[in-house]
Scaffold this active site. Structure first.
Site, short mmCIF file in Angstrom:
data_model
loop_
_atom_site.label_atom_id
_atom_site.label_comp_id
_atom_site.label_asym_id
_atom_site.label_seq_id
_atom_site.Cartn_x
_atom_site.Cartn_y
_atom_site.Cartn_z
CG ASP A 47 -1.94 -1.10 1.21
OD1 ASP A 47 -2.42 -1.43 0.12
OD2 ASP A 47 -2.25 -1.64 2.29
CG ASP B 16 -6.71 -1.50 -1.38
OD1 ASP B 16 -7.02 -2.70 -1.49
OD2 ASP B 16 -5.74 -1.11 -0.73
#
Length: 207
Positions: A144, A178
């Site tokens: 991420d 995401d």
């Protein structure tokens, strides 16, 4: 919308997602960040579990999560194929394609990254290191990097439960995959009637 066009959208998202992750993994050490704006930073973190860093406890928790994600990918893929076959709306097919691409992007991390990279603790990871990866197949961590701390400060004392506590909005760090999943889900929620149009029943003609 054809399956070919949906597939093209999926490939584009996967390429953007994986290129961004490969760049971060091979240029940043864990926790390193670059401030783009006050409200947007590139911050490298690794997610071992589900959304918000939630984990399944136990020795086989990570493996179970990865296998569940693989099963979900198969289900979403079938949903996409079936929707195209049945002539589903463009909104529906685009939404499913976004969700599929996002889920697939994170699955790649979970399945392969533990094998093809060494760890990023205090160092920049190497691609295909001679000593091997930081984990085994199906035990990789999701990369991420997108962080939007839009507001930071102490909440008013009068607020129940969280009053007086320091709070950051938006705190979670996420990635392109995401984002694709979130956009797909939001499209289904906000354009539900267009995604799932009800067939108009023909009115009976009066004699």
């Amino acid at each position: 919308m054809s399956l070919k066009k949906a597939g093209f959208l999926i490939v584009v998202i996967l390429l953007i997602d994986q290129i961004s992750k490969l760049y971060i993994k091979t240029h940043f050490s864990l926790g390193e960040e670059i401030e783009v704006f006050d409200w947007f930073k590139i911050l490298f973190v690794e997610n071992e579990g589900m959304a918000w860093g939630t984990k399944i406890p136990g020795e086989y928790g990570k493996l179970a999560l990865t296998l569940f994600r693989l099963a979900a990918i198969v289900g979403i893929g079938y949903w996409l194929w079936d929707s195209v076959k049945k002539g589903g709306s463009r909104i529906l097919i685009v939404s499913i394609a976004l969700i599929f691409a996002g889920a697939f992007g994170n699955i790649i991390d979970s399945v392969f990254y533990g094998v093809i990279f060494n760890d990023s603790y205090g160092q920049v990871a190497s691609f295909l290191p001679e000593a091997g990866g930081y984990s085994s197949l199906f035990h990789g961590k999701v990369v991420d990097m997108l962080y939007f701390p839009l507001w930071k400060g102490y909440l008013p004392e009068w607020m129940p439960f969280w009053g007086g506590k320091y709070f950051t909005f938006f705190e979670p760090v996420f990635n392109i995959a995401d984002s694709a999943i979130s956009v797909g889900v939001v499209m289904l929620l906000f354009f539900n009637k267009r995604a799932f149009p009800k067939e108009k029943k023909s009115e009976d003609k009066l004699d």
